[in-house]
Structure formats: structure tokens, C-alpha cells
Motif scaffolding. Structure first.
Motif, short mmCIF file in Angstrom:
data_model
loop_
_atom_site.label_atom_id
_atom_site.label_comp_id
_atom_site.label_asym_id
_atom_site.label_seq_id
_atom_site.Cartn_x
_atom_site.Cartn_y
_atom_site.Cartn_z
N GLN A 96 101.64 -55.14 -68.36
CA GLN A 96 102.49 -55.23 -67.18
C GLN A 96 102.93 -53.84 -66.77
N GLY A 97 102.99 -53.62 -65.47
CA GLY A 97 103.47 -52.37 -64.91
C GLY A 97 104.62 -52.67 -63.98
N ALA A 98 105.85 -52.41 -64.41
CA ALA A 98 107.06 -52.77 -63.63
C ALA A 98 107.06 -54.24 -63.25
N GLY A 99 106.56 -55.08 -64.17
CA GLY A 99 106.63 -56.53 -63.96
C GLY A 99 105.45 -57.12 -63.20
N ASN A 100 104.57 -56.27 -62.66
CA ASN A 100 103.30 -56.72 -62.06
C ASN A 100 102.35 -56.87 -63.25
N ASP A 101 101.94 -58.14 -63.51
CA ASP A 101 101.29 -58.37 -64.81
C ASP A 101 99.84 -58.80 -64.67
N PHE A 102 99.05 -58.43 -65.66
CA PHE A 102 97.59 -58.56 -65.54
C PHE A 102 96.95 -58.96 -66.85
N ILE A 103 95.86 -59.70 -66.75
CA ILE A 103 95.01 -59.97 -67.90
C ILE A 103 93.91 -58.92 -67.91
N MET A 104 93.65 -58.35 -69.08
CA MET A 104 92.62 -57.31 -69.22
C MET A 104 91.54 -57.79 -70.17
N PRO B 288 85.26 -67.82 -59.85
CA PRO B 288 86.62 -67.86 -59.29
C PRO B 288 87.51 -68.93 -59.93
N ALA B 289 86.97 -70.12 -60.16
CA ALA B 289 87.82 -71.20 -60.70
C ALA B 289 88.30 -70.85 -62.11
N LEU B 290 87.41 -70.28 -62.94
CA LEU B 290 87.79 -69.89 -64.30
C LEU B 290 88.85 -68.79 -64.26
N LEU B 291 88.64 -67.75 -63.41
CA LEU B 291 89.60 -66.63 -63.34
C LEU B 291 90.96 -67.12 -62.85
N ALA B 292 90.94 -68.04 -61.86
CA ALA B 292 92.20 -68.57 -61.34
C ALA B 292 92.94 -69.36 -62.42
N VAL C 46 96.55 -67.95 -69.35
CA VAL C 46 97.29 -66.81 -69.92
C VAL C 46 98.43 -66.43 -68.97
N GLY C 47 98.15 -66.48 -67.68
CA GLY C 47 99.15 -66.12 -66.66
C GLY C 47 99.04 -64.66 -66.26
N GLY C 48 99.05 -64.41 -64.96
CA GLY C 48 98.99 -63.03 -64.46
C GLY C 48 98.87 -62.97 -62.96
N ASP C 49 99.26 -61.81 -62.40
CA ASP C 49 99.11 -61.58 -60.95
C ASP C 49 97.66 -61.24 -60.61
N GLY C 50 96.89 -60.93 -61.66
CA GLY C 50 95.48 -60.61 -61.47
C GLY C 50 94.80 -60.51 -62.82
N ILE C 51 93.47 -60.39 -62.80
CA ILE C 51 92.67 -60.22 -64.02
C ILE C 51 91.67 -59.12 -63.76
#
Ligand SMILES: N[C@H](CCC[C@H](N)C(=O)O)C(=O)O
Length: 261
Positions: A9-17, A30-34, A43-48
């Protein structure tokens, strides 16, 4: 297939890596990533995003929004993938990597959790009424306002993002309050289709728009507060083009885990 996921997470903007240097993960799903970005079923995130090798750079950043669709540049995601690359010993304290909007230079603290990321130069800034419209790697609408803390950012942001001007391509909506010693910014993000706790390309757009609004010229530094913490923007402006733009702030590993997908 068992996959190791890292959450940043960067200032609360969170991502799966995902470390995808072996290209084992086919991310054109797309369906799997979503589902992986879903905060209840995944996992949860604003993006992957996926770290991959590419000729001529330390690595390549492949980024998808939470809706599972390919995205334009993610500034906080760029800072987080630099921290991830250091964690993987792919880089040390500096890097040149490739992203969807081109090459990026970045430097990272010895502690590995503070990153300064150079953003693309910006030459074109348009107006939509009182608002500024510009692209800092992603498209942004910047509206200076009062009482931003009390605003219904979801409703107001969504209404602009889906209006007839922006509906087709989408755009990220930033509401800014000038607090004199800093700017307070809240952002409705395209592709997340909700307010996020920070938006890196968004606060960058805000800082550039603020320089125009205040007739600032030269070397400028703009401290910004967001729901998830603080970010800092440094840049140079000669009245025509914005250059040497750096987005700076925290980029932290939250956890890592394996999932069978
Ligand atoms: N949602 C944005 C991309 C991610 C931007 C944001 N997370 C950032 O830190 O720049 C878009 O579709 O344009």
C-alpha cells in the motif's frame, strides 16, 4: 495453480503484486483479476500488477485496475512495485523500469519503504468550466472546492466520471481544498469506480493544476494530504511544460501469501 501474492500500500492506495518474471501467470483474465481484487471474495486491492522482465530496463510493470481491465499509469502502484523490486533484490536503490506510459526513473530509501518516482512530463492542461483536465499517465479532472472533507465523493465523482463528456473513456475525479500549507485531496478512481485513499497520478495532476491556479513558476514542491496519509510532489514549470515531476511517499509491504487459483 499455486501463486504467491504480495500486498502493498502507498498512502492507503493498495495493490496486489505478483512476481511474474517466469511469465507463469496468464494475466489476460479480467474476471479472475477482478475476483482477486474483490475485498470479500479475494485478496482485495485497488489494482493488481505483475513484475516482468523486459529488454533494456530493470523490469516491466503490468497494471490492471480493480475491475480486471488493463489500466493507464498508476503512480502509487509504480512506487509500490519499486519497493517490491527491491524486496526481490531485482534492484538496489535506483531503477529505470518500463510502464504503460513509458520509462520511469525511481529511487528508494535504504529502509525500502519510501519511494520517489519520476512521472511523465506534462505539456497540455485543458479546462472544463472551472475544473482542470490533464493526463499525468492517467486522465484526471481536478476541481478546487471547499469543505472537501464533508463531500460525498462517491456520488459527485461518479456523476462527473459518467457524464456525457467522460463516459466513453472514463476519467479520475479529484476534489481539492487549498489549506495554505498543504492541499487536501480526495479522489474517485476510474476502474475502481469508488473513492480510493490516495491516487498518485491524481495528486500529481492536482499539484500541477494548483501551480497554474496560483501562477507559480520555477522549482515547486507541493505537500498533499489524502485520506491514507501524505504524499509530496516536486516539479519544474516554465509556464509551458511541467518537467522533472517526482511523486514521493511511503510504499509498504502489508503481507504475502499463497493462493491456489
Ligand atoms: N484508476 C486509474 C489508474 C490508477 C491510478 C492511481 N491508482 C494512481 O496511483 O495513479 C485510471 O484508470 O486512470
Amino acid at each position: 495453480m499455486n501463486v504467491s501474492f504480495f500486498k502493498y500500500q502507498g498512502a492507503g492506495n493498495d495493490f496486489i503484486m505478483v512476481d511474474n518474471r517466469d511469465l507463469a501467470f496468464n494475466h489476460h483474465q479480467p474476471a479472475l483479476l477482478a475476483r482477486l481484487c474483490d475485498r470479500r471474495f479475494g485478496v482485495g486491492g485497488d489494482g493488481i500488477m505483475f513484475l516482468e522482465y523486459t529488454e533494456g530496463f530493470d523490469f516491466k510493470m503490468v497494471y490492471y485496475n480493480a475491475d480486471g481491465q488493463p489500466s493507464s499509469m498508476c503512480g502509487n502502484g509504480g512506487r509500490c512495485i519499486v519497493a517490491f523490486a527491491k524486496y526481490l533484490n531485482v534492484i538496489n536503490s535506483e531503477t529505470n523500469f518500463l510502464a504503460v506510459d513509458g520509462a520511469h526513473y525511481a529511487k528508494i530509501s535504504d529502509s525500502g519503504d519510501w519511494v520517489s518516482l519520476q512521472m511523465i512530463d506534462v505539456e497540455t492542461v485543458n479546462k472544463d468550466g472551472e475544473a482542470y483536465v490533464l493526463n499525468t499517465g492517467s486522465p484526471h479532472y481536478v476541481k478546487f472546492d471547499l469543505a472537501v472533507a464533508d463531500k460525498n465523493v462517491f456520488e459527485e465523482g461518479r456523476a462527473i466520471r459518467y457524464n456525457e463528456t467522460y463516459n466513453a473513456e472514463g476519467i479520475n475525479i479529484n476534489f481539492v481544498e487549498d489549506k495554505e500549507d498543504h492541499l487536501f485531496v480526495r479522489t474517485y478512481e476510474r476502474g475502481v469506480e469508488d473513492e480510493t485513499y490516495a491516487c498518485g497520478t491524481g495528486v500529481t495532476a492536482v499539484a500541477l493544476a494548483h501551480a497554474i491556479e496560483k501562477n507559480q513558476i520555477g522549482k515547486i514542491e507541493t505537500p498533499i494530504k489524502v485520506l491514507g496519509g501524505e504524499l509530496n510532489i516536486k516539479f519544474e514549470y516554465d509556464g509551458k511544460i511541467f518537467t522533472n515531476i517526482f511523486l514521493e511517499g511511503p510504499a509498504k509491504l502489508v503481507f504475502e501469501g499463497d493462493i491456489d487459483i
